[in-house]
Design a protein around this motif. Structure first.
Motif, short mmCIF file in Angstrom:
data_model
loop_
_atom_site.label_atom_id
_atom_site.label_comp_id
_atom_site.label_asym_id
_atom_site.label_seq_id
_atom_site.Cartn_x
_atom_site.Cartn_y
_atom_site.Cartn_z
N ASP A 9 -23.06 42.96 -20.86
CA ASP A 9 -23.13 44.29 -20.25
C ASP A 9 -22.99 45.39 -21.30
OD1 ASP A 9 -23.49 43.49 -17.59
OD2 ASP A 9 -21.37 43.13 -17.34
N GLN B 92 -18.71 51.14 -17.89
CA GLN B 92 -19.11 51.49 -19.24
C GLN B 92 -18.49 52.82 -19.67
OE1 GLN B 92 -20.76 49.28 -21.11
NE2 GLN B 92 -20.57 47.99 -19.30
N HIS C 119 -25.77 40.00 -13.39
CA HIS C 119 -25.00 39.28 -14.41
C HIS C 119 -23.74 38.72 -13.75
CE1 HIS C 119 -22.07 39.58 -18.00
NE2 HIS C 119 -22.61 38.37 -17.96
N ASN D 239 -18.10 41.08 -15.31
CA ASN D 239 -19.22 42.02 -15.28
C ASN D 239 -18.63 43.43 -15.36
OD1 ASN D 239 -21.12 43.99 -14.06
ND2 ASN D 239 -22.40 42.19 -13.73
N SER E 51 -20.49 46.33 -15.74
CA SER E 51 -21.58 47.31 -15.65
C SER E 51 -21.15 48.61 -14.99
CB SER E 51 -22.76 46.70 -14.89
OG SER E 51 -22.36 46.23 -13.60
#
Length: 314
Positions: free
Chosen positions: A69, A129, A311, A124, A126
């Protein structure tokens, strides 16, 4: 979509293929790669150029050391190749028949702490970030470690507090109860440490690798699949050696020399753990798929195609 995920999309859709890949990626010598080497390997892998035989090493380094990621190098101790060297001694020690509660708590604390760190590092991310770990997530990890440590030591706590002397009852607490307990705690560790993925959602992609949006349904599926794979890993690691020891105790050489039981338990535990790590990692695709109908309504309208990808984490 990250180059690592594109590779898993192309090569990791069958169990046997995933198993073959993971056997190569779990080589402990990959831990010797430095962060600059890892970043160079990931850049080369993502350049889109056809890799020659020499560059296949870059592919292996990228898949085993880079978070799919963020694109950043994973912490050394929490990279997949470090799982067996780190957890091997902890799993063996945690399954030992301790004489008091304190050593049982100590080894469970180390095992559950490492498991929580590994699960968090390979989640994960995502939806996170550029964000630091939240206080809620920190408290959740601390609570998970505390609860799992106490629950993992329950067999020894029962034996000591209840003053169990019966060999049959001791066998139940030392050899039978740890099997479902290990699987349940492994599932719980993943499920709670990565619960934020179910609450905030994770990124889903269309067939071309374009991001579609954040899906809570995909987050729930990713966490559930990873939790099941980890339950299989630690459940089988507890089951096979304990059941083998029970059988071996009926064999004459082991009855004559009880000192053979301990090394047999240690060796069989390490062997089963080493075999189960790539198997458990391969149970579900690294790049999972979810039906369009299972997504939220707003994502169904924006999605193209019948299936979308996410993912899973590790």
């Amino acid at each position: 979509m990250d180059p690592n995920l594109l590779y898993w999309k192309a090569e990791g859709q069958s169990f046997l293929r995933r198993l073959r890949i993971w056997v190569n990626l779990l080589d402990p010598t990959l831990l010797l790669s430095s962060d600059p080497e890892i970043q160079r390997a990931h850049s080369l892998f993502g350049s889109g150029e056809k890799l020659n035989e020499k560059d296949e090493a870059a592919l292996t380094i990228s898949l085993s050391s880079v978070h799919s990621d963020s694109g950043a190098a994973l912490p050394l101790i929490f990279r997949p190749p470090a799982l067996f060297p780190a957890t091997g001694p902890l799993v063996v020690a945690s399954l030992l028949p301790h004489s008091t509660v304190k050593p049982a708590l100590f080894w469970q604390f180390l095992l559950q702490s490492y498991s929580a760190g590994f699960n968090f590092a390979n989640r994960n991310s995502s939806s996170e970030q550029g964000q630091s770990i939240s206080l809620k997530q920190l408290l959740l990890i601390t609570g998970t470690i505390s609860y799992s440590t106490c629950a993992g030591a329950l067999p020894q706590i029962f034996i000591n507090r209840l003053g169990v002397r019966s060999p049959a009852v001791q066998t139940f607490f030392r050899s039978i109860l740890p099997i479902p307990l290990s699987a349940t705690l492994a599932f719980f560790n993943v499920f709670t440490v990565r619960s934020e993925e179910s609450e905030t959602g994770i990124q889903v992609f269309d067939h071309n690798g374009n991001p579609v949006g954040m899906s809570k349904a995909a987050g729930e599926k990713a966490v559930r699949e990873t939790a099941l794979s980890r339950a299989a890993l630690f459940g089988m690691t507890a089951a096979v050696p304990n059941l083998l020891v029970l059988l071996m105790k009926r064999v004459r050489p082991f009855q004559r020399n009880s000192l053979l039981v301990a090394p047999f338990r240690h060796i069989s535990t390490a062997l089963v753990l080493g075999l189960m790590i790539p198997i458990s990692f391969s149970l579900f695709p690294q790049l999972g798929t979810i039906n369009r109908e299972q997504l939220e309504e707003e994502l169904q309208a924006a999605a193209v195609g019948r299936h979308l990808f996410y993912h899973r984490g590790l």
